[in-house]
Each structure stands twice: as structure tokens, then as C-alpha cells.
Design a protein around this motif. Sequence first.
Motif, PDB file in Angstrom:
ATOM      1  N   VAL A   1       0.847  -1.196   0.000  1.00 19.45           N
ATOM      2  CA  VAL A   1       0.000   0.000   0.000  1.00 19.45           C
ATOM      3  C   VAL A   1       0.883   1.247   0.000  1.00 19.45           C
ATOM      4  N   VAL A   2       0.565   2.204  -0.868  1.00 20.11           N
ATOM      5  CA  VAL A   2       1.317   3.450  -0.972  1.00 20.11           C
ATOM      6  C   VAL A   2       0.597   4.556  -0.204  1.00 20.11           C
ATOM      7  N   ILE A   3       1.296   5.137   0.791  1.00 24.32           N
ATOM      8  CA  ILE A   3       0.779   6.297   1.512  1.00 24.32           C
ATOM      9  C   ILE A   3       1.529   7.529   1.031  1.00 24.32           C
ATOM     10  N   LEU A   4       0.781   8.556   0.626  1.00 18.08           N
ATOM     11  CA  LEU A   4       1.362   9.792   0.108  1.00 18.08           C
ATOM     12  C   LEU A   4       1.154  10.920   1.109  1.00 18.08           C
ATOM     13  N   ALA A   5       2.210  11.684   1.376  1.00 17.10           N
ATOM     14  CA  ALA A   5       2.121  12.812   2.312  1.00 17.10           C
ATOM     15  C   ALA A   5       3.237  13.802   2.008  1.00 17.10           C
ATOM     16  N   THR A   6       3.146  14.979   2.599  1.00 13.96           N
ATOM     17  CA  THR A   6       4.229  15.955   2.478  1.00 13.96           C
ATOM     18  C   THR A   6       5.283  15.667   3.548  1.00 13.96           C
ATOM     19  N   ASP A   7       6.486  16.182   3.344  1.00 19.01           N
ATOM     20  CA  ASP A   7       7.627  15.877   4.212  1.00 19.01           C
ATOM     21  C   ASP A   7       7.392  16.141   5.698  1.00 19.01           C
ATOM     22  N   PRO A   8       6.757  17.253   6.084  1.00 20.82           N
ATOM     23  CA  PRO A   8       6.606  17.504   7.524  1.00 20.82           C
ATOM     24  C   PRO A   8       5.792  16.443   8.263  1.00 20.82           C
ATOM     25  N   TRP A   9       5.045  15.627   7.530  1.00 22.55           N
ATOM     26  CA  TRP A   9       4.199  14.612   8.162  1.00 22.55           C
ATOM     27  C   TRP A   9       4.847  13.226   8.145  1.00 22.55           C
ATOM     28  N   LYS A  10       6.129  13.173   7.844  1.00 20.25           N
ATOM     29  CA  LYS A  10       6.816  11.881   7.709  1.00 20.25           C
ATOM     30  C   LYS A  10       6.701  11.025   8.970  1.00 20.25           C
ATOM     31  N   GLN A  11       6.942  11.617  10.129  1.00 22.52           N
ATOM     32  CA  GLN A  11       6.872  10.861  11.376  1.00 22.52           C
ATOM     33  C   GLN A  11       5.479  10.272  11.588  1.00 22.52           C
ATOM     34  N   THR A  12       4.460  11.066  11.334  1.00 21.47           N
ATOM     35  CA  THR A  12       3.087  10.612  11.561  1.00 21.47           C
ATOM     36  C   THR A  12       2.704   9.477  10.619  1.00 21.47           C
ATOM     37  N   VAL A  13       3.011   9.603   9.337  1.00 20.88           N
ATOM     38  CA  VAL A  13       2.626   8.538   8.397  1.00 20.88           C
ATOM     39  C   VAL A  13       3.451   7.283   8.628  1.00 20.88           C
ATOM     40  N   ASN A  14       4.655   7.432   9.141  1.00 20.11           N
ATOM     41  CA  ASN A  14       5.445   6.242   9.478  1.00 20.11           C
ATOM     42  C   ASN A  14       4.801   5.472  10.625  1.00 20.11           C
ATOM     43  N   ILE A  15       4.201   6.187  11.569  1.00 22.20           N
ATOM     44  CA  ILE A  15       3.481   5.523  12.663  1.00 22.20           C
ATOM     45  C   ILE A  15       2.283   4.761  12.110  1.00 22.20           C
ATOM     46  N   ILE A  16       1.543   5.383  11.202  1.00 17.33           N
ATOM     47  CA  ILE A  16       0.399   4.711  10.574  1.00 17.33           C
ATOM     48  C   ILE A  16       0.861   3.456   9.845  1.00 17.33           C
ATOM     49  N   ALA A  17       1.964   3.560   9.107  1.00 21.41           N
ATOM     50  CA  ALA A  17       2.494   2.412   8.371  1.00 21.41           C
ATOM     51  C   ALA A  17       2.894   1.277   9.305  1.00 21.41           C
ATOM     52  N   SER A  18       3.539   1.630  10.413  1.00 22.39           N
ATOM     53  CA  SER A  18       3.976   0.590  11.354  1.00 22.39           C
ATOM     54  C   SER A  18       2.786  -0.077  12.033  1.00 22.39           C
ATOM     55  N   GLN A  19       1.720   0.679  12.289  1.00 22.63           N
ATOM     56  CA  GLN A  19       0.537   0.081  12.906  1.00 22.63           C
ATOM     57  C   GLN A  19      -0.143  -0.914  11.961  1.00 22.63           C
ATOM     58  N   LEU A  20      -0.206  -0.581  10.676  1.00 24.46           N
ATOM     59  CA  LEU A  20      -0.790  -1.512   9.704  1.00 24.46           C
ATOM     60  C   LEU A  20       0.065  -2.768   9.571  1.00 24.46           C
ATOM     61  N   LYS A  21       1.367  -2.590   9.639  1.00 21.24           N
ATOM     62  CA  LYS A  21       2.280  -3.732   9.529  1.00 21.24           C
ATOM     63  C   LYS A  21       2.209  -4.629  10.758  1.00 21.24           C
ATOM     64  N   GLU A  22       2.245  -4.025  11.939  1.00 22.05           N
ATOM     65  CA  GLU A  22       2.288  -4.794  13.182  1.00 22.05           C
ATOM     66  C   GLU A  22       0.984  -5.533  13.456  1.00 22.05           C
ATOM     67  N   THR A  23      -0.145  -4.971  13.064  1.00 25.07           N
ATOM     68  CA  THR A  23      -1.436  -5.589  13.391  1.00 25.07           C
ATOM     69  C   THR A  23      -1.950  -6.520  12.285  1.00 25.07           C
ATOM     70  N   LEU A  24      -1.755  -6.125  11.033  1.00 23.53           N
ATOM     71  CA  LEU A  24      -2.331  -6.886   9.918  1.00 23.53           C
ATOM     72  C   LEU A  24      -1.291  -7.481   8.976  1.00 23.53           C
ATOM     73  N   GLY A  25      -0.024  -7.144   9.204  1.00 23.28           N
ATOM     74  CA  GLY A  25       1.030  -7.663   8.334  1.00 23.28           C
ATOM     75  C   GLY A  25       1.064  -6.995   6.969  1.00 23.28           C
ATOM     76  N   ILE A  26       0.494  -5.799   6.862  1.00 20.32           N
ATOM     77  CA  ILE A  26       0.419  -5.092   5.581  1.00 20.32           C
ATOM     78  C   ILE A  26       1.730  -4.344   5.322  1.00 20.32           C
ATOM     79  N   ASN A  27       2.297  -4.529   4.156  1.00 20.98           N
ATOM     80  CA  ASN A  27       3.488  -3.780   3.759  1.00 20.98           C
ATOM     81  C   ASN A  27       3.067  -2.414   3.219  1.00 20.98           C
ATOM     82  N   VAL A  28       3.727  -1.387   3.717  1.00 23.28           N
ATOM     83  CA  VAL A  28       3.359  -0.019   3.342  1.00 23.28           C
ATOM     84  C   VAL A  28       4.579   0.707   2.777  1.00 23.28           C
TER      85      VAL A  28
END
Length: 540
Positions: free
Chosen positions: A387-414
Motif C-alpha cells: 500500500v502506498v501512503i502519500l504525504a508531504t515531508d513535515p508529516w513523515k513521522q506521523t505517516v510512518n506511525i500509521i504504516a507501522s501500525q498496519l504492519k504490526e497488526t495486519l502484516g500489511i506492507n506499506v
Amino acid sequence: MKKLKKFTKVLVLFLIVFSIVGCTMFNNNLEQNITVAFEAGVHTLDPAILQRMNEQYIACNLWEGLVRKNLNGLIEPSMAKSWDVSEDGLTYIFHLRKNIHWSDGQAVTAGQFEYAWKRALNPEAKSDVVFMMYFLKNGEAYNKGKARAEDVGVKALDNNTLEVRLEKPAPFFLEILNYHTYYPVRQDIVEKDSDSWYLKEKTLVTNGPFCVQSLDYNKNIMLVKNKYYWDEKNVKLASISFKIERQPDSIWKQYLEGSVEYGDTFPNDMDKQKEVESNKNNVIVQNALATTYICFNSRRAPLNNINVRKAFEMVLDKEKIVQARKRSENVASGFIPPGMPDVKPGTDFREIGGKYMNEKFNKDNVKIAKELLEQAGYSDPKKFPTVVILATDPWKQTVNIIASQLKETLGINVDVRTHASEIFYQQYSEGDFDIVFSNWVADFVDPINFMGFIAGDKNLKGIFTEKFYTLVDKANSMADNEQRISTLHEAENDLLNSYTLIPLFYLKDMYYTKPYIRNYLRTPTSELYFRNAYIEKHTN
């Protein structure tokens, strides 16, 4: 014409009194030049089509409409000295001042307002924020090719009188008039060079407190005091340098070093809450009418399946996302933020509308989410597409948290793709994403602003349900406010129950400014005005 009610000039008197008080600490011997820095992202300063926050910051210091905001954030006369309103609230007659001029010395006329508004509504303009002008009689019809330009409810009766007719009564219409699509532009300039007039110093002629001295969208935009501005005597700053940085983390460093006086971009690894509590560097936090959210691209698999979208939402730990930001923000319970009025005075749209989705993470939801993925045909997470998540640079930390939550709970690669604003908007416009991370800051205090923006964003066209688009259109055309608000509640319900948009948290405005910068105005709708600002005496 229906009987008109006359508005008095009490606000003008208030402005005079306030200005006298506000000037008591002003020192003429100090150099009145400030530098404001922000992340690159200025694409246009054409009032008809600009939409990015940084563009708005600059534009509201270059232009003024019929009205403006005073230092209390209240609407007061500007290009119009007064106005009359019909008893049914459908007709406004604006009386322009006699001494208003453009930055090249030419007179501002009512006809220039008429031209600018009809230009913004022209379907060929392809403005993403044109919905803000649908309050005008036949505005939406003209924009959608169902009426002629001459049918639109704006007409210059003479050089100093503008008649405006509305589609329906709008108690907040004066607030709307402060929006940048209602700024005047010069027909003689625009039509000589329609594709690039706003890119050149000589043709970017404006009517506000400042005008352009030098213009480089990629490096620096220098504004200087407009000597022809009608209220020039109350403008204290000689210049504002809007510095555009491609390395946003460097802005904070420049602020600490003293080469920048104002900014709102922070290093990703900064503990912002700790910085605020330290009270060392004048970091300011205030509530904003703003919601941060993600949108699922339901136009393509696998997110065209509602069970997949539901599963993703169920495993998001929004409290952890908020805690990581360290701004004391609140998890969003709906798309419309608190502070938006409902039907009855004193009531809140968010409170009346109630809560949607999950404010708190529940481990039991992970099992339910996996069952939803199985129903969608994805029992094996290894076979789930990246899954591709698109965001602007200042939100990098936040979208990385979202990506890790999808990976840790559902095994989804982001695949997290954060970019500078220019690249982000390019990929966004091309639909090159599965999930887009974004936020919306209100332009005016009414829930239609949020719904109208989402429904009108051509980059999201087709992502939401047909019912949602129909309900927003219906609300836009309603004269009865109770029915209108009820329809907007129904629209929000449809939007969130489709799981195409997931609200994450309500944004708080955080910025920093040197304490010797006085009388600037940053509103809850994130407007930034330096019209009355000045530098007071200080020691470095």
C-alpha cells in the motif's frame, strides 16, 4: 428593489481608536523589516486558484477584498466603506471608498470586482476552491456550464457601487467575502498575459497593504509597503521577506540564530510540547478549526473494497499518533471539528453530530479486522499488495506511525512516500496513491466549508459515494438553515460510514515568532496578517 438596511460606520471608529492604542509602543527609529520562512510550496498567487496555506499567507498581505479582519479577527470595512442589505438577505449593495488604488497608482473600481469574481467562476479557470463562490446567484450554474456570465449575481452599478445577489440567504456572507477568490484583479493586466501575469513583479499588481518588490517562487518573495494603500498610514512594516526553504528543518535553526522572525515548521525529531513548556523561544500553540485525516483511494483495488477500508481503520491507534506529536491535540471523532456552529445559537455541530469510528484502540479489533480482510479475499497478508501512503515531508513521522501500525497488526506492507509540496501535489493530482494523508483548515466558520472542500476537490473525484456528492450539492442550495445543517449531518454520516475518509485528530496551530513582533494576526482559520504588525524596541 427590496428595502435595504443601512450598516453604520461604527467599526471604522473602532479601528481608529484601536490603532491609536496599538501604536503607543511603535518606534519609528527601528528598522521595520521582518523575515518569514516556510516550506517550499508556493505554486501560484492568482487569487482565483491558489489554495495552499503558504500561498494564502502571502496573498492576504498583498490583496484586500470588500472587507477585511481587524486585530480581533472581526470583519470590518475595507475596499467598501459601507453596505446595505435587503430585508430578505439576498441583495447587498457595497459602496466603495473613493481613495482606493492599486500598487501602480490606478484606481480600484467596482467593475474590477465583477470581473474577478466571474473570472474565478469561469469553468475554464478550473479552480479547486470555486465552491466558495457558489453563494452568488447563478454562481454554481455558470461554473457548471448551465448559465451565462451575465447571469451571475454580481454587477458594477458604477465605479464605486457593486450590487451582489445571493442564491440564498447566507448570514456568514461577509465572512466569505474575506476569502481570496473575492479579491479584485485587473482585467487589463490578466488578459494581456493570462498564463503568467502572477509570476512577474511588474504585472503582479495588488491593492493590499503590501506589494511585490521581487518574486522568486522557489527562493524568496519580497513584499514592501504599498504607498498607494488606502490605510497606508497604519502600516508600520517597511518589508516582509517570505523565505522559501527546500530544507524545512533548517527554518527552526535560522529562527534560533535570528535570521528568521516567524515560522511554523519544526524539525521532525523535536519534542514540541517540551519546547512549548520551556517557554524559551516563544513557541505558540492555539486551537485551529482543522481536521487531519487520511483518504482511501476507493477507485482502485484493494481499497475499493469497504471491508479493507474498515479493517485499516479499526487497527489505527489514533491516541498513539496524537501522543507522538506532543501538541496536546485530540483524537477526531468526526470530520467536522469542534467549534463549528449547529442550528441553534450556542450549539456545536460536532456535539450534535456525535462520534464516529474508534477514538481508542482496542486489541479485540485486530481479530475483527483480520476477519474483514478474509471476507475481502485477503486471508494471507503476504499476498496483500503493498500500500502506498502519500504525504508531504513535515508529516513523515506521523505517516510512518500509521504504516507501522498496519504492519504490526495486519502484516500489511506499506510504502511511505513523503515529498516536498510540489512533488506531493503532482502525485496527488495524478491519483498516484492508495492512501493520502492531508488536513483541512477552515476558511470560514460553517460546516459547509469542510464538506464543500472535500466534495469539490477534483483530485478526489469519484472516491466518495454518489449520495455524498448529492447531499453536499443539496445543502449548498438550501435557504432553510435548519434543513441545510440537517443535510450536512447526513452528508458527514454517509462520508464516514463509507470509510473512504478517516479523521485522525483535530489540529492545533503551532508556530514561533520573535516576541518583539507585535500586532500580527493569526486566526483560527490560519490566516496570517502583518498589516498592523511592527517591531518594538528590543535587545538581541
